[in-house]
Design an enzyme around this catalytic site. Structure first.
Site, mmCIF file in Angstrom:
data_model
loop_
_atom_site.group_PDB
_atom_site.id
_atom_site.type_symbol
_atom_site.label_atom_id
_atom_site.label_comp_id
_atom_site.label_asym_id
_atom_site.label_seq_id
_atom_site.Cartn_x
_atom_site.Cartn_y
_atom_site.Cartn_z
ATOM 1 N N TRP A 136 61.964 33.977 47.264
ATOM 2 C CA TRP A 136 63.165 34.778 47.047
ATOM 3 C C TRP A 136 62.726 36.233 46.939
ATOM 4 O O TRP A 136 61.762 36.549 46.252
ATOM 5 C CB TRP A 136 63.914 34.381 45.762
ATOM 6 C CG TRP A 136 65.033 35.364 45.514
ATOM 7 C CD1 TRP A 136 66.230 35.437 46.160
ATOM 8 C CD2 TRP A 136 65.005 36.484 44.597
ATOM 9 N NE1 TRP A 136 66.954 36.524 45.715
ATOM 10 C CE2 TRP A 136 66.227 37.176 44.752
ATOM 11 C CE3 TRP A 136 64.075 36.958 43.676
ATOM 12 C CZ2 TRP A 136 66.539 38.316 44.020
ATOM 13 C CZ3 TRP A 136 64.371 38.111 42.940
ATOM 14 C CH2 TRP A 136 65.612 38.770 43.102
ATOM 15 N N GLU B 56 65.251 31.235 49.854
ATOM 16 C CA GLU B 56 66.466 31.299 49.017
ATOM 17 C C GLU B 56 67.318 32.529 49.323
ATOM 18 O O GLU B 56 66.853 33.659 49.263
ATOM 19 C CB GLU B 56 66.054 31.316 47.537
ATOM 20 C CG GLU B 56 67.237 31.406 46.571
ATOM 21 C CD GLU B 56 66.802 31.457 45.114
ATOM 22 O OE1 GLU B 56 65.585 31.540 44.841
ATOM 23 O OE2 GLU B 56 67.702 31.431 44.241
ATOM 24 N N LYS C 38 70.926 34.952 48.760
ATOM 25 C CA LYS C 38 71.732 35.464 47.646
ATOM 26 C C LYS C 38 72.895 36.266 48.206
ATOM 27 O O LYS C 38 72.815 36.785 49.325
ATOM 28 C CB LYS C 38 70.840 36.331 46.750
ATOM 29 C CG LYS C 38 71.449 36.715 45.417
ATOM 30 C CD LYS C 38 70.389 37.202 44.442
ATOM 31 C CE LYS C 38 71.032 37.650 43.136
ATOM 32 N NZ LYS C 38 70.032 37.908 42.092
ATOM 33 N N ASP D 167 71.050 28.234 45.532
ATOM 34 C CA ASP D 167 71.205 28.542 44.118
ATOM 35 C C ASP D 167 72.701 28.537 43.820
ATOM 36 O O ASP D 167 73.479 29.259 44.468
ATOM 37 C CB ASP D 167 70.576 29.914 43.834
ATOM 38 C CG ASP D 167 70.593 30.287 42.358
ATOM 39 O OD1 ASP D 167 71.659 30.142 41.725
ATOM 40 O OD2 ASP D 167 69.567 30.734 41.844
ATOM 41 N N HIS E 33 74.683 31.808 43.656
ATOM 42 C CA HIS E 33 74.502 32.812 44.707
ATOM 43 C C HIS E 33 75.592 32.832 45.770
ATOM 44 O O HIS E 33 75.357 33.249 46.908
ATOM 45 C CB HIS E 33 73.139 32.627 45.377
ATOM 46 C CG HIS E 33 71.998 33.066 44.510
ATOM 47 N ND1 HIS E 33 70.713 33.208 44.963
ATOM 48 C CD2 HIS E 33 71.970 33.414 43.204
ATOM 49 C CE1 HIS E 33 69.929 33.614 43.974
ATOM 50 N NE2 HIS E 33 70.672 33.741 42.898
ATOM 51 N N HIS F 197 68.602 25.346 43.099
ATOM 52 C CA HIS F 197 68.491 26.084 41.848
ATOM 53 C C HIS F 197 69.801 25.828 41.126
ATOM 54 O O HIS F 197 70.805 26.488 41.411
ATOM 55 C CB HIS F 197 68.286 27.580 42.105
ATOM 56 C CG HIS F 197 66.844 27.950 42.313
ATOM 57 N ND1 HIS F 197 66.411 29.232 42.448
ATOM 58 C CD2 HIS F 197 65.738 27.163 42.361
ATOM 59 C CE1 HIS F 197 65.088 29.231 42.595
ATOM 60 N NE2 HIS F 197 64.665 27.989 42.550
ATOM 61 N N ASP G 87 77.388 37.432 36.948
ATOM 62 C CA ASP G 87 76.062 36.885 36.640
ATOM 63 C C ASP G 87 75.876 35.532 37.305
ATOM 64 O O ASP G 87 76.800 34.721 37.358
ATOM 65 C CB ASP G 87 75.870 36.733 35.131
ATOM 66 C CG ASP G 87 74.522 36.119 34.824
ATOM 67 O OD1 ASP G 87 73.504 36.737 35.188
ATOM 68 O OD2 ASP G 87 74.472 35.011 34.278
ATOM 69 N N ASP H 289 73.247 33.442 36.466
ATOM 70 C CA ASP H 289 72.159 32.739 35.780
ATOM 71 C C ASP H 289 72.464 32.302 34.357
ATOM 72 O O ASP H 289 71.601 32.392 33.498
ATOM 73 C CB ASP H 289 70.910 33.644 35.791
ATOM 74 C CG ASP H 289 70.380 33.836 37.201
ATOM 75 O OD1 ASP H 289 69.959 32.844 37.799
ATOM 76 O OD2 ASP H 289 70.417 34.982 37.690
ATOM 77 N N ASP I 14 67.587 27.266 37.436
ATOM 78 C CA ASP I 14 67.377 28.712 37.483
ATOM 79 C C ASP I 14 68.433 29.420 36.655
ATOM 80 O O ASP I 14 69.554 29.616 37.103
ATOM 81 C CB ASP I 14 67.409 29.215 38.936
ATOM 82 C CG ASP I 14 67.052 30.697 39.017
ATOM 83 O OD1 ASP I 14 66.632 31.252 37.985
ATOM 84 O OD2 ASP I 14 67.201 31.284 40.102
HETATM 85 C C1 RNT Z 1 67.184 35.467 41.928
HETATM 86 C C2 RNT Z 1 66.881 34.093 42.384
HETATM 87 C C3 RNT Z 1 65.497 33.606 42.063
HETATM 88 C C4 RNT Z 1 65.029 34.018 40.680
HETATM 89 C C5 RNT Z 1 63.745 33.371 40.259
HETATM 90 C C6 RNT Z 1 63.122 34.066 39.100
HETATM 91 O O1 RNT Z 1 68.491 35.804 42.104
HETATM 92 O O2 RNT Z 1 67.812 33.200 41.903
HETATM 93 O O3 RNT Z 1 65.428 32.247 42.243
HETATM 94 O O4 RNT Z 1 65.984 33.747 39.709
HETATM 95 O O5 RNT Z 1 62.899 33.229 41.318
HETATM 96 ZN ZN ZN Z 2 67.443 31.078 42.201
#
Ligand code: RNT
Ligand code: ZN
Length: 413
Positions: free
Chosen positions: A182, A223, A225, A256, A259, A283, A291, A293, A323
């Site tokens: 990523w 990955e 985003k 993810d 994302h 993820h 956000d 995460d 994640d």
């Molecule tokens: C960032 C990605 C990635 C990170 C990690 C730390 O937006 O999700 O996966 O969170 O690699």
């Molecule tokens: Zn991620």
């Protein structure tokens, strides 16, 4: 009859074998991300600025791990309260440099041997990630797609080094390591040229992946985003970019859950993506407004992801990782809540009366399909979960243990 025996009979009446479900849950590892333990800090002391590189943990809950040993101690506590056998997902910025200075482009397995030995002694598999952020050479906002060849080459070397480390991790532990790329590359405001960085990213990735590495030791994932802090207007590695790259090069695609657009469901992507790429890395995360995460919960989007894995028989082609990073609550509790919720979501999916759902669908009885979905939500899942905890010798009420750990260990940091 105890609660589990009653639940077992109830589920059997719906055509679900709870013993088989418990066995499948037991053999599905979760890859626990090291970075929840210290707010994505790592231990290199490179003087980088996280907020300037697209990732930011907010909060300052006391007791954060300051050394690899403290982080491992915290991981052990968390793992002791998560049922089943799991994996460690390590970022390259958690290298153990022993006070020396070393470029990320020069990292070798030596900087990670402490982690590998620890994982081996605890029977954990490991996954790995090059760290393309929190570093002076990432401060322009561009790494693998940078217009500066020197910067690009530095990160290409880091990516190559990390694949070799991943392969060595996989070899030493006898368990395939997934190494996930990523990058934070993108821009805060409207770029005039969206094309060139993407062309550069493609050729940089081709170089990173040019070395042949045995797939039983290391698998590569990429990955995407949608946007990040500082990359609100443009992300080089968008979903379309990586979907194309992974299909063309038969890499794993990392999806993810945080994302995508807030109303877009990751679950619906799984069967499409797995039609064209060999395997998937997840993820599991929870997006809240901007956000991506927050700590994972047993919520509808997470259950929907697990339903797809079960219904499409995709579990064998999917690597489940977590994640999220929340620095405002006890970090060990965050790991435990997120992992157990992910497992509960999988359990929920495994316990659904799939044969009944399929029969109703085949008949065209869509009202009945919907009714079964709704009725099955209140079947005694909790009794099956408690049986899983009992068989793994993990307590239902883990909060007392975390409270105790907080006062005995975290308070002293
Ligand atoms: C960032 C990605 C990635 C990170 C990690 C730390 O937006 O999700 O996966 O969170 O690699
Ligand atoms: Zn991620």
């Amino acid at each position: 009859m105890n609660a589990y025996e009653i639940a077992k009979e109830t589920y059997a009446a719906h055509g679900v074998d709870t013993e088989e479900v418990l066995n499948r849950l037991a053999v599905t590892p979760i890859s626990l991300h090291c970075w929840q333990g210290d707010d994505v800090g790592g231990f290199e002391n490179v003087g980088g600025d996280l907020a300037g590189s697209g990732l930011a943990a907010t909060g300052n809950y006391p007791g954060k791990a300051r050394t690899p040993d403290e982080l491992r101690q915290d991981l052990e506590k968390a793992l002791s309260l998560i049922p089943g056998k799991h994996r460690l997902n390590l970022h390259a910025c958690y290298a153990e440099l022993g006070g020396r200075k070393k470029e990320r482009s020069d990292y070798g397995v030596g900087e990670f041997q402490g982690w590998i030995d620890w994982a081996k002694s605890r029977g954990l598999g490991m996954d790995f990630n090059p760290s393309f952020f929190a570093h002076p050479k990432a401060s322009s906002g561009f790494t693998l797609s940078s217009p500066d060849k020197g910067i690009r080459d530095y990160w290409i070397e880091h990516g190559k080094a990390c694949r070799r480390i991943g392969a060595e991790i996989g070899r030493q532990l006898g368990s395939t390591c997934v190494t996930n790329v990523w990058i934070p590359d993108g821009s805060k405001d409207l770029p005039a040229d969206r094309k060139s960085p993407r062309l550069r990213l493609e050729s940089a990735l081709d170089e990173v992946f040019s070395e042949k590495i045995a797939p039983q030791h290391n698998l590569d994932a990429v990955e995407s985003k949608l946007f990040g802090i500082g990359s609100e207007s443009y992300v080089v590695g968008s979903h379309e970019f990586y979907m194309g790259y992974a299909v063309k090069n038969q890499k794993l695609l990392c999806l993810d859950a945080g994302h995508f657009h807030p109303t877009e469901q990751l679950a619906d992507k799984i069967s499409s993506v797995l039609q064209f790429v060999p395997e998937l890395l997840l993820h599991v995360s929870r997006g809240v407004r901007w956000d991506s995460d927050h700590v994972v919960l047993l919520d509808d989007p997470t259950i929907a992801i697990m339903e797809e894995l079960v219904r499409g028989e995709f579990l064998g082609r999917t690597h489940i990782g977590l994640d999220f990073f929340d620095a405002s609550i006890n970090r060990i509790a965050a790991w435990i809540i997120g992992s157990r919720s992910t497992q509960k979501a999988l359990l929920t999916a495994l316990l659904q009366p799939l044969a009944q759902l399929r029969a109703a669908e085949e008949e065209g009885a869509f009202w009945e399909r919907l009714a079964i979905m709704e009725e099955s939500k209140t079947l005694p899942i909790g009794s099956v979960w408690e049986e899983f905890l009992r068989r793994n010798d993990v307590p239902c009420n883990w909060m007392a243990e975390v409270r105790q750990y907080e006062s005995l260990v975290l308070a002293g940091r």
